[in-house]
Design an enzyme around this catalytic site. Sequence first.
Site, mmCIF file in Angstrom:
data_model
loop_
_atom_site.group_PDB
_atom_site.id
_atom_site.type_symbol
_atom_site.label_atom_id
_atom_site.label_comp_id
_atom_site.label_asym_id
_atom_site.label_seq_id
_atom_site.Cartn_x
_atom_site.Cartn_y
_atom_site.Cartn_z
ATOM 1 N N GLU A 1 -10.015 -10.598 -7.788
ATOM 2 C CA GLU A 1 -8.827 -9.641 -7.600
ATOM 3 C C GLU A 1 -7.576 -9.875 -8.138
ATOM 4 O O GLU A 1 -6.962 -8.730 -8.688
ATOM 5 C CB GLU A 1 -8.426 -9.509 -5.868
ATOM 6 C CG GLU A 1 -9.366 -9.338 -5.130
ATOM 7 C CD GLU A 1 -8.982 -8.965 -3.359
ATOM 8 O OE1 GLU A 1 -9.995 -8.868 -2.802
ATOM 9 O OE2 GLU A 1 -7.898 -9.634 -3.328
ATOM 10 N N PHE B 1 -15.166 3.427 6.845
ATOM 11 C CA PHE B 1 -14.006 3.892 6.539
ATOM 12 C C PHE B 1 -13.792 3.913 5.060
ATOM 13 O O PHE B 1 -12.773 4.076 4.332
ATOM 14 C CB PHE B 1 -12.931 3.153 7.057
ATOM 15 C CG PHE B 1 -13.153 1.477 6.942
ATOM 16 C CD1 PHE B 1 -12.529 1.061 5.763
ATOM 17 C CD2 PHE B 1 -13.625 0.786 8.040
ATOM 18 C CE1 PHE B 1 -12.857 -0.288 5.602
ATOM 19 C CE2 PHE B 1 -13.892 -0.567 7.698
ATOM 20 C CZ PHE B 1 -13.470 -1.097 6.716
ATOM 21 N N ARG C 1 -1.859 -14.421 4.518
ATOM 22 C CA ARG C 1 -2.511 -13.721 5.724
ATOM 23 C C ARG C 1 -1.520 -13.693 6.883
ATOM 24 O O ARG C 1 -2.073 -12.836 7.678
ATOM 25 C CB ARG C 1 -4.084 -14.271 5.821
ATOM 26 C CG ARG C 1 -4.993 -14.064 4.811
ATOM 27 C CD ARG C 1 -5.527 -12.654 4.457
ATOM 28 N NE ARG C 1 -6.043 -12.164 5.582
ATOM 29 C CZ ARG C 1 -6.805 -10.947 5.488
ATOM 30 N NH1 ARG C 1 -6.947 -10.217 4.342
ATOM 31 N NH2 ARG C 1 -6.966 -10.094 6.766
ATOM 32 N N ARG D 1 2.443 -6.147 9.080
ATOM 33 C CA ARG D 1 1.883 -5.239 9.863
ATOM 34 C C ARG D 1 2.371 -4.910 11.217
ATOM 35 O O ARG D 1 2.413 -3.824 11.749
ATOM 36 C CB ARG D 1 0.306 -5.570 10.046
ATOM 37 C CG ARG D 1 -0.177 -5.289 8.596
ATOM 38 C CD ARG D 1 -1.793 -5.809 8.368
ATOM 39 N NE ARG D 1 -2.463 -5.608 7.302
ATOM 40 C CZ ARG D 1 -3.378 -6.224 6.866
ATOM 41 N NH1 ARG D 1 -4.173 -7.056 7.816
ATOM 42 N NH2 ARG D 1 -4.167 -5.575 5.836
ATOM 43 N N ASN E 1 -1.991 0.142 6.664
ATOM 44 C CA ASN E 1 -1.493 -0.795 7.323
ATOM 45 C C ASN E 1 -0.887 -1.756 6.282
ATOM 46 O O ASN E 1 -0.502 -2.820 6.601
ATOM 47 C CB ASN E 1 -2.567 -1.876 7.912
ATOM 48 C CG ASN E 1 -3.764 -2.227 6.918
ATOM 49 O OD1 ASN E 1 -3.704 -1.986 5.940
ATOM 50 N ND2 ASN E 1 -4.619 -3.128 7.577
ATOM 51 N N THR F 1 -5.361 -6.971 10.943
ATOM 52 C CA THR F 1 -5.815 -5.730 10.037
ATOM 53 C C THR F 1 -5.134 -4.623 11.077
ATOM 54 O O THR F 1 -4.569 -3.499 10.342
ATOM 55 C CB THR F 1 -7.207 -5.712 10.110
ATOM 56 O OG1 THR F 1 -7.590 -6.933 9.560
ATOM 57 C CG2 THR F 1 -7.626 -4.452 9.200
ATOM 58 N N HIS G 1 -2.375 -5.348 1.277
ATOM 59 C CA HIS G 1 -3.741 -6.154 1.257
ATOM 60 C C HIS G 1 -3.307 -7.400 0.744
ATOM 61 O O HIS G 1 -2.480 -7.726 0.265
ATOM 62 C CB HIS G 1 -4.444 -5.277 0.045
ATOM 63 C CG HIS G 1 -5.658 -6.346 -0.248
ATOM 64 N ND1 HIS G 1 -6.849 -6.126 0.310
ATOM 65 C CD2 HIS G 1 -5.815 -7.022 -1.398
ATOM 66 C CE1 HIS G 1 -7.558 -7.085 -0.367
ATOM 67 N NE2 HIS G 1 -7.034 -7.733 -1.256
ATOM 68 N N TYR H 1 -12.226 -2.172 -3.938
ATOM 69 C CA TYR H 1 -12.985 -2.209 -2.507
ATOM 70 C C TYR H 1 -14.430 -2.084 -2.280
ATOM 71 O O TYR H 1 -15.091 -2.071 -1.055
ATOM 72 C CB TYR H 1 -12.160 -1.147 -1.526
ATOM 73 C CG TYR H 1 -11.014 -1.597 -1.189
ATOM 74 C CD1 TYR H 1 -10.783 -2.908 -0.187
ATOM 75 C CD2 TYR H 1 -9.729 -0.697 -1.205
ATOM 76 C CE1 TYR H 1 -9.474 -3.149 0.499
ATOM 77 C CE2 TYR H 1 -8.488 -1.122 -0.748
ATOM 78 C CZ TYR H 1 -8.418 -2.481 -0.020
ATOM 79 O OH TYR H 1 -7.190 -2.745 0.660
ATOM 80 N N LYS I 1 0.905 -1.284 -0.065
ATOM 81 C CA LYS I 1 -0.057 -0.021 -0.104
ATOM 82 C C LYS I 1 0.829 1.072 0.060
ATOM 83 O O LYS I 1 2.030 1.255 0.305
ATOM 84 C CB LYS I 1 -1.001 0.045 1.249
ATOM 85 C CG LYS I 1 -1.996 -1.105 1.211
ATOM 86 C CD LYS I 1 -3.067 -1.079 2.437
ATOM 87 C CE LYS I 1 -4.016 -2.154 2.215
ATOM 88 N NZ LYS I 1 -5.039 -2.093 3.588
HETATM 89 N N1 UDP Z 1 -9.685 -0.516 7.522
HETATM 90 C C1 UDP Z 1 -9.891 0.600 8.019
HETATM 91 N N2 UDP Z 1 -10.550 0.837 9.435
HETATM 92 C C2 UDP Z 1 -11.177 -0.537 9.881
HETATM 93 C C3 UDP Z 1 -10.950 -1.551 9.306
HETATM 94 C C4 UDP Z 1 -10.278 -1.467 7.988
HETATM 95 O O1 UDP Z 1 -9.562 1.541 7.431
HETATM 96 O O2 UDP Z 1 -11.617 -0.327 10.924
HETATM 97 C C5 UDP Z 1 -9.216 -0.591 6.173
HETATM 98 C C6 UDP Z 1 -7.626 -1.130 6.082
HETATM 99 O O3 UDP Z 1 -6.850 -0.667 5.233
HETATM 100 C C7 UDP Z 1 -8.001 -2.477 5.845
HETATM 101 C C8 UDP Z 1 -9.090 -2.229 4.664
HETATM 102 O O4 UDP Z 1 -9.688 -1.454 5.282
HETATM 103 O O5 UDP Z 1 -6.556 -3.392 5.320
HETATM 104 C C9 UDP Z 1 -9.800 -3.678 4.460
HETATM 105 O O6 UDP Z 1 -10.484 -4.118 5.489
HETATM 106 P P1 UDP Z 1 -10.577 -5.453 5.997
HETATM 107 O O7 UDP Z 1 -11.415 -5.852 7.216
HETATM 108 O O8 UDP Z 1 -10.862 -6.471 4.594
HETATM 109 O O9 UDP Z 1 -9.069 -6.048 6.537
HETATM 110 P P2 UDP Z 1 -7.819 -6.755 5.751
HETATM 111 O O10 UDP Z 1 -8.495 -7.932 4.991
HETATM 112 O O11 UDP Z 1 -7.041 -5.936 4.941
HETATM 113 O O12 UDP Z 1 -7.331 -7.147 6.903
HETATM 114 MG MG MG Z 2 -9.870 -7.896 3.503
#
Ligand code: UDP
Ligand code: MG
Length: 140
Positions: free
Chosen positions: A128, A59, A87, A104, A114, A93, A117, A51, A11
């Site tokens: 994707e 958010f 993952r 992370r 963070n 996250t 992705h 997204y 990112k």
């Molecule tokens: N995100 C955020 N606030 C939150 C949760 C998620 O800004 O409370 C953002 C963060 O960049 C995250 C992305 O949205 O990586 C996608 O969220 P997801 O729950 O899919 O998390 P990930 O799969 O990236 O761990």
């Molecule tokens: Mg996700």
Amino acid sequence: MALERTLSIIKPDATRRNLTGKIAAKFEDAGLRIVASKRIQMTPAQAGVFYEVHKERPFYGELCEFMASGPVVVQVLEGEGAIAKNREVMGATNPKDAAPGTVRADFAESVGENSVHGSDAPETAAVEIAFFFSGLELVG
Ligand code: UDP
Ligand code: MG
């Protein structure tokens, strides 16, 4: 376990801090092979399509602006159980919850910014990967 492919994005917070190589090394050290890679910059609208599943979340607007705020490196990672393995390498996250040594934990600035992705399931990985790459660009 099956040989899988998953979509990774390094990112803008990470490309800005010149962390592309350090993050890619964590993927390779975990046995994931980078079978496609390119550096691009999305528009907010393109990030919004990527997204789309999060469009009802509070958010969403901020996330799309952030993802368009600088270059990203989109990659396809291949390996046994690649989706779950990536993952694991990414960590939770929210960096406060991320296990030591994960991308992370080591690099993320906040729950939003963070650093990476990663696809969360085989179906989303397929969609994707196709969003960013043609079949010809995937060279295992
Ligand atoms: N995100 C955020 N606030 C939150 C949760 C998620 O800004 O409370 C953002 C963060 O960049 C995250 C992305 O949205 O990586 C996608 O969220 P997801 O729950 O899919 O998390 P990930 O799969 O990236 O761990
Ligand atoms: Mg996700």
